[in-house]
Motif scaffolding. Structure first.
Motif, PDB file in Angstrom:
ATOM      1  N   GLY A   1       0.776  -1.244   0.000  1.00  0.00           N
ATOM      2  CA  GLY A   1       0.000   0.000   0.000  1.00  0.00           C
ATOM      3  C   GLY A   1       0.803   1.287   0.000  1.00  0.00           C
ATOM      4  O   GLY A   1       0.692   2.101  -0.921  1.00  0.00           O
ATOM      5  N   GLN A   2       1.643   1.471   0.999  1.00  0.00           N
ATOM      6  CA  GLN A   2       2.244   2.799   1.175  1.00  0.00           C
ATOM      7  C   GLN A   2       3.482   3.026   0.296  1.00  0.00           C
ATOM      8  O   GLN A   2       4.072   4.095   0.341  1.00  0.00           O
ATOM      9  CB  GLN A   2       2.595   3.027   2.649  1.00  0.00           C
ATOM     10  CG  GLN A   2       1.399   2.924   3.580  1.00  0.00           C
ATOM     11  CD  GLN A   2       0.243   3.815   3.179  1.00  0.00           C
ATOM     12  OE1 GLN A   2       0.408   4.812   2.476  1.00  0.00           O
ATOM     13  NE2 GLN A   2      -0.963   3.446   3.593  1.00  0.00           N
ATOM     14  N   ILE A   3       3.855   2.017  -0.494  1.00  0.00           N
ATOM     15  CA  ILE A   3       4.985   2.225  -1.394  1.00  0.00           C
ATOM     16  C   ILE A   3       4.501   2.142  -2.844  1.00  0.00           C
ATOM     17  O   ILE A   3       5.281   2.202  -3.794  1.00  0.00           O
ATOM     18  CB  ILE A   3       6.132   1.223  -1.073  1.00  0.00           C
ATOM     19  CG1 ILE A   3       7.474   1.568  -1.744  1.00  0.00           C
ATOM     20  CG2 ILE A   3       5.754  -0.202  -1.431  1.00  0.00           C
ATOM     21  CD1 ILE A   3       8.249   2.645  -1.088  1.00  0.00           C
ATOM     22  N   MET A   4       3.181   2.055  -3.013  1.00  0.00           N
ATOM     23  CA  MET A   4       2.651   1.887  -4.372  1.00  0.00           C
ATOM     24  C   MET A   4       2.947   3.046  -5.319  1.00  0.00           C
ATOM     25  O   MET A   4       3.244   2.813  -6.488  1.00  0.00           O
ATOM     26  CB  MET A   4       1.163   1.572  -4.335  1.00  0.00           C
ATOM     27  CG  MET A   4       0.944   0.081  -4.059  1.00  0.00           C
ATOM     28  SD  MET A   4      -0.758  -0.416  -4.118  1.00  0.00           S
ATOM     29  CE  MET A   4      -1.140  -0.221  -5.837  1.00  0.00           C
TER      30      MET A   4
ATOM     31  N   SER B   1       5.115  -0.259   4.232  1.00  0.00           N
ATOM     32  CA  SER B   1       5.160   0.084   5.660  1.00  0.00           C
ATOM     33  C   SER B   1       4.745  -1.102   6.521  1.00  0.00           C
ATOM     34  O   SER B   1       4.551  -2.213   6.027  1.00  0.00           O
ATOM     35  CB  SER B   1       4.205   1.244   5.903  1.00  0.00           C
ATOM     36  OG  SER B   1       2.879   0.796   5.654  1.00  0.00           O
ATOM     37  N   GLY B   2       4.571  -0.855   7.787  1.00  0.00           N
ATOM     38  CA  GLY B   2       3.969  -1.812   8.719  1.00  0.00           C
ATOM     39  C   GLY B   2       4.676  -3.154   8.749  1.00  0.00           C
ATOM     40  O   GLY B   2       5.859  -3.239   9.089  1.00  0.00           O
TER      41      GLY B   2
ATOM     42  N   ILE C   1      14.533   1.398   1.650  1.00  0.00           N
ATOM     43  CA  ILE C   1      13.456   2.389   1.590  1.00  0.00           C
ATOM     44  C   ILE C   1      12.163   1.722   2.033  1.00  0.00           C
ATOM     45  O   ILE C   1      11.764   0.690   1.480  1.00  0.00           O
ATOM     46  CB  ILE C   1      13.331   2.950   0.160  1.00  0.00           C
ATOM     47  CG1 ILE C   1      14.584   3.778  -0.168  1.00  0.00           C
ATOM     48  CG2 ILE C   1      12.056   3.790   0.020  1.00  0.00           C
ATOM     49  CD1 ILE C   1      14.649   4.279  -1.601  1.00  0.00           C
ATOM     50  N   THR C   2      11.539   2.298   3.049  1.00  0.00           N
ATOM     51  CA  THR C   2      10.243   1.789   3.485  1.00  0.00           C
ATOM     52  C   THR C   2       9.191   2.837   3.155  1.00  0.00           C
ATOM     53  O   THR C   2       9.421   4.033   3.332  1.00  0.00           O
ATOM     54  CB  THR C   2      10.226   1.538   5.012  1.00  0.00           C
ATOM     55  OG1 THR C   2      10.657   2.735   5.680  1.00  0.00           O
ATOM     56  CG2 THR C   2      11.162   0.409   5.402  1.00  0.00           C
TER      57      THR C   2
ATOM     58  N   THR D   1       7.293   8.874   3.503  1.00  0.00           N
ATOM     59  CA  THR D   1       5.834   8.983   3.658  1.00  0.00           C
ATOM     60  C   THR D   1       5.162   9.034   2.289  1.00  0.00           C
ATOM     61  O   THR D   1       5.763   9.410   1.282  1.00  0.00           O
ATOM     62  CB  THR D   1       5.443  10.261   4.415  1.00  0.00           C
ATOM     63  OG1 THR D   1       5.936  11.383   3.672  1.00  0.00           O
ATOM     64  CG2 THR D   1       5.999  10.281   5.825  1.00  0.00           C
ATOM     65  N   ARG D   2       3.888   8.683   2.322  1.00  0.00           N
ATOM     66  CA  ARG D   2       3.086   8.732   1.105  1.00  0.00           C
ATOM     67  C   ARG D   2       3.090  10.146   0.509  1.00  0.00           C
ATOM     68  O   ARG D   2       3.223  10.322  -0.694  1.00  0.00           O
ATOM     69  CB  ARG D   2       1.662   8.306   1.467  1.00  0.00           C
ATOM     70  CG  ARG D   2       0.848   7.991   0.275  1.00  0.00           C
ATOM     71  CD  ARG D   2      -0.555   7.531   0.644  1.00  0.00           C
ATOM     72  NE  ARG D   2      -1.236   7.227  -0.600  1.00  0.00           N
ATOM     73  CZ  ARG D   2      -1.116   6.064  -1.230  1.00  0.00           C
ATOM     74  NH1 ARG D   2      -0.395   5.103  -0.721  1.00  0.00           N
ATOM     75  NH2 ARG D   2      -1.722   5.875  -2.386  1.00  0.00           N
ATOM     76  N   ASP D   3       2.962  11.139   1.376  1.00  0.00           N
ATOM     77  CA  ASP D   3       2.942  12.542   0.891  1.00  0.00           C
ATOM     78  C   ASP D   3       4.195  12.860   0.092  1.00  0.00           C
ATOM     79  O   ASP D   3       4.145  13.546  -0.929  1.00  0.00           O
ATOM     80  CB  ASP D   3       2.893  13.533   2.058  1.00  0.00           C
ATOM     81  CG  ASP D   3       1.792  13.237   3.040  1.00  0.00           C
ATOM     82  OD1 ASP D   3       1.736  12.081   3.501  1.00  0.00           O
ATOM     83  OD2 ASP D   3       0.999  14.139   3.334  1.00  0.00           O
ATOM     84  N   ALA D   4       5.335  12.401   0.582  1.00  0.00           N
ATOM     85  CA  ALA D   4       6.585  12.705  -0.111  1.00  0.00           C
ATOM     86  C   ALA D   4       6.646  11.983  -1.457  1.00  0.00           C
ATOM     87  O   ALA D   4       7.236  12.493  -2.417  1.00  0.00           O
ATOM     88  CB  ALA D   4       7.777  12.305   0.752  1.00  0.00           C
ATOM     89  N   GLN D   5       6.015  10.824  -1.544  1.00  0.00           N
ATOM     90  CA  GLN D   5       6.026  10.095  -2.831  1.00  0.00           C
ATOM     91  C   GLN D   5       5.094  10.724  -3.859  1.00  0.00           C
ATOM     92  O   GLN D   5       5.420  10.778  -5.043  1.00  0.00           O
ATOM     93  CB  GLN D   5       5.606   8.632  -2.625  1.00  0.00           C
ATOM     94  CG  GLN D   5       6.576   7.805  -1.791  1.00  0.00           C
ATOM     95  CD  GLN D   5       5.997   6.428  -1.472  1.00  0.00           C
ATOM     96  OE1 GLN D   5       5.594   5.703  -2.376  1.00  0.00           O
ATOM     97  NE2 GLN D   5       5.949   6.082  -0.208  1.00  0.00           N
ATOM     98  N   VAL D   6       3.926  11.172  -3.400  1.00  0.00           N
ATOM     99  CA  VAL D   6       2.944  11.677  -4.369  1.00  0.00           C
ATOM    100  C   VAL D   6       3.082  13.177  -4.630  1.00  0.00           C
ATOM    101  O   VAL D   6       2.652  13.675  -5.680  1.00  0.00           O
ATOM    102  CB  VAL D   6       1.482  11.347  -3.956  1.00  0.00           C
ATOM    103  CG1 VAL D   6       1.277   9.847  -3.863  1.00  0.00           C
ATOM    104  CG2 VAL D   6       1.110  12.027  -2.650  1.00  0.00           C
TER     105      VAL D   6
END
Ligand SMILES: Cc1ncc(C[n+]2csc(CCOP(=O)(O)OP(=O)(O)O)c2C)c(N)n1
Ligand SMILES: [Mg+2]
Lengths: 574, 183
Positions: free
Chosen positions: A29-32, A77-78, A101-102, A164-169
């Motif tokens: 999920g969080q690395i998609m 994550s997780g 990288i997580t 974080t997801r924010d940093a990826q998107v």
């Protein structure tokens, strides 16, 4: 004008900029967002989907240690982030450069126990060289550049970037600069001429000097410098487990391995040498035995890139704070050409005793177990020879590890991958995958126990998917043999939780499409090895090993390094 | 080996999470941190953390090296009490009525150089700055009036040498940066 790109693309571009070609990982999920972008980079970044995140980290470790490059791991994550912990801790003690990288939940969910949120910083700080949480996309180029610089320089180690997801998107203006300076971190300390002189003068006055080569020799590609110095000053060389293969097995100055299951000669002579040159090692307790009786007569010269290692476990007489290669190069011209014939001859007797009392039993056993079971040593040695002693040895942990390390022979540097500091069962198979990807031209031999194989055997799936050819040898004693040995020696033969009911490993290999065979008796072994060597690609041997087989010599636990058992009841008399 | 109270000063970059990374170096060895404080230093942008911890010199030296190994830690030093000027602040909240009833009260404040920060009908807040033994002595005197709340800060300290030794280190690092840039 700089380009506006997403954080995910910035991660991909940064990896390319750091010369990464291979990534080991597992999506979620969080690395998609990153994995989606990775799809566009598949021509430049080869992603290896392992079957478990622990496998991804061990594969990256194998890759890093065989290639000298940084191993890269990407996971979500997780639970994925917690699955990497064993490998990261292993890389941290065994100084393996990794960038892991997580993915992480969105910034506004941090700290709320959101779905698949774990405190990756809190968990990884104690076991990383650096760990950083990236919250904004603009931080990505800096964080990745810093991660590679930190992981690969000085004393190498793992770095975790929790993105974080924010940093990826989110988006940023792309601008990438490699980092080669951090104010608080100096990975290449200035060599102090006084320290080198002091070390040289100790070596020049020594009558019975010994070199102990640690992992640092290989990490700084100093194998040739080591041999040059040893040859010039005629000094015997011993290696730690992780220092093995820094000098070829058959080099006349190579006196073998130190430590609990090391060779008798170098262990005994550790407590007789007048000067010990310790190159890139940290005096682990498996090497020193009880510290207060470790080389009390010797002046110790300690070379290390990490000055926190000086006097941490063993007091050094003098130190050189530098990378092993730099220090050895500086020492070479200052060290006198010398001969230590008499001192070198003192290794002969312990070598002879070890050959006749210990090695013969392993290599040419004259007894035959009722069911034809073999000894680990003979299997390892025959396979090593079948490769012309040119293979890369990857071991798991346990008796198989010690036997493989002792009886495999090395002619080329960087030929041993093993989990030393952490002793991680399950390291072997995935690490062998990574090693084979790093060195496709070398034969990779994965020696493991029946226990350790079952800890990460799912990575056969990775080998199938990517057509990775590894020779897999299970030294199968139907026991957690190493623990069994201690139970036999120190716990009254009470075999608590060590017998193993094992599946048919041949069928398992076959299920993945790999040829495999059970080698039940000594008579079958040569032909089986021949078939394995003749086969291109993965081949598995399930070798019937005598469960009573024990690893000797053994430095008595809790005793000095010269207090050595050569079998369960007899001590070496020097 | 002789155990003593050591004060450890750590100069760091201003990065999240460093306090945790440093404190686990103590806790891993089973060392109990007796006080922790963190603030800006006299050098712009650089933080200074202070820890106190009872241990022997050899252990503290190893801890210092492990702290300095952390990325973003610039330098770490350790001191014994005679090498530094140090203080702690303590705040005491006591019931005002009890204090008014007590003749000794004014004398206690004077003798102990305490200050009244706030006085209401119900409670009085006193402040005292000093060494732990001094703030503790006042605590024990006030205890008989019933202390409603009490807190003591971590130790802060300044070395007796004329400057922070540490500025020299920064100059060296700047030279190193210039050298790397040149190559
Ligand atoms: C992850 C992990 N769990 C437990 C151990 C403890 N341990 C060390 S060796 C060993 C036995 C290994 O058995 P096996 O893999 O069959 O190898 P053998 O010793 O029989 O060669 C165990 C349980 C370990 N090192 N790593
Ligand atoms: Mg076994």
């Amino acid at each position: 004008m700089s380009e506006r790109i997403t954080g995910s693309e910035a991660i991909c571009r940064a990896l390319v900029a750091e010369d990464v070609t291979t990534i080991f990982g597992y999506p979620g999920g969080q690395i998609m967002p990153f994995y989606d972008k990775l799809f566009d980079f598949s021509d430049r970044l080869n992603h290896i989907l392992t079957r478990h995140e622990q496998g991804a980290v061990h594969a990256a470790q194998g890759y890093a240690r065989a290639s000298g490059k940084v191993g890269v791991v990407t996971v979500t994550s997780g639970p994925a982030a917690t699955n990497i912990i064993t490998g990261v801790a292993d890389a941290n003690v065994d100084c393996t450069p990794l960038v892991v990288i997580t993915g992480q939940v969105a910034v506004n969910s941090l700290g709320t126990d959101a779905f698949q949120e774990t405190d990756v910083m809190g968990i990884t700080q104690p076991i990383t060289k650096w760990a950083y949480q990236v919250r904004r996309p603009e931080e990505i180029p800096w964080a990745v550049a810093r991660a590679f610089y930190i992981a690969s320089t000085g004393r190498p180690g793992p770095v975790v970037l929790d993105i974080t997801r924010d940093a990826q998107v989110g988006t940023l203006d792309w601008d990438y600069k490699k980092i080669n300076y951090i104010r608080s971190y100096n990975p290449a300390p200035e060599l102090l001429p006084g320290d080198v002189l002091a070390a040289a003068s100790l070596l020049n006055r020594a009558e019975s000097p010994m070199i102990i080569a640690g992992h640092g020799v290989m990490l700084s590609n100093a194998e040739e410098d080591l041999i040059a110095l040893a040859e010039k000053a005629d000094i015997p060389v011993a290696s730690t487990l992780l220092g093995l293969s820094s000098i070829p097995s058959d080099h006349p100055l190579n006196k073998g391995m130190v430590g609990m299951h090391g060779n008798i000669g170098p262990n005994i002579n550790t407590n007789r040498a007048d000067v010990i040159l310790a190159v890139g090692l940290r005096f682990d307790d498996r090497v020193t035995g009880v510290v207060k009786n470790y080389a009390p007569q010797a002046k110790i010269i300690h070379i290390d890139i990490d000055c926190a290692e000086f006097n941490k476990n063993v007091k050094a007489h003098t130190t050189i704070h530098a990378d092993a290669g730099k220090a050895l190069k500086a020492l070479l011209p200052l060290v006198n050409k010398s001969k230590h014939t008499e001192w070198l001859a003192t290794f002969d007797k312990p070598e002879e005793v070890e050959r006749t009392e210990v090695m013969k039993r392993e290599l040419e056993p004259d007894d035959i177990a009722p069911d034809g079971a073999m000894r680990m040593g003979e299997v390892v040695r025959k396979i090593s020879e079948a490769s012309g002693n040119k293979g890369i040895l990857v071991t798991d942990v346990g008796q198989n590890q010690m036997m493989a390390a002792r009886y495999f022979k090395y002619t080329l540097p960087k030929s041993v991958l093993t989990s030393g500091g952490l002793g991680t069962m399950g390291f072997c198979l995935p690490a062998a995958v990574g090693a084979k990807i790093a060195c496709p031209g070398r034969e990779v031999f994965a020696f493991m126990g029946d226990g350790g194989f079952q800890m990460t055997m799912q990575e056969l799936g990775t080998m199938l998917a990517y057509n990775i050819g590894v020779k897999v040898i299970i030294l199968n004693n139907d026991f957690l043999g190493n623990v069994r040995q201690w139970q036999a020696m120190f716990y009254n033969n009470r075999f608590s939780a060590t017998p193993m009911i094992n599946p048919d490993f041949v069928t398992i290999a076959n299920a993945y499409g790999f040829p495999a065979e059970r080698v039940a008796t000594r008579a079958e072994l040569p032909a089986a090895i021949e078939r394995m060597m003749a086969h291109e690609g993965t081949y598995l041997l399930d070798v019937n090993i005598d469960p009573e087989d024990m690893v000797f010599p053994m430095v008595v636990p809790g005793a000095a390094v010269d207090d050595i058992l050569i079998n369960t009841t007899t001590k070496y008399e020097g | 080996m002789e155990k003593k109270l050591y004060t450890i000063s750590v100069f760091t970059e201003n990065q999240v999470g460093l306090l945790n990374r440093i404190s686990i170096i103590f806790t891993r060895r089973g060392l109990n941190l007796e006080s922790v404080s963190s603030s800006a230093s006299s050098v712009h942008g650089i933080h200074k953390m202070n820890f106190t911890c009872t241990s022997d010199r050899e252990t503290i030296e190893k801890v210092i090296k492990q702290i300095e190994r952390c990325i973003d830690v610039l330098r770490a030093y350790f001191y014994t009490d005679d090498e530094i000027v140090y203080q702690e602040v303590a705040l005491y909240k006591v019931p005002t009525q009890k204090l008014l009833d007590e003749k000794d009260f004014e004398r206690i404040i004077r003798v102990h150089n305490a200050r009244i920060l706030e006085l209401t009908r119900e409670y009085t807040i006193l402040e005292k700055t000093g060494h732990e033994s001094e703030t503790q002595a006042l605590y024990e005197l006030l205890a008989k009036y019933g202390i409603l709340q009490f807190i003591r800060s971590g130790r802060i300290c300044i070395t007796k040498s004329p400057t922070e030794h540490f500025t020299h280190y920064l100059t060296e690092q700047e030279l190193r940066r210039q050298q790397i840039e040149k190559n």
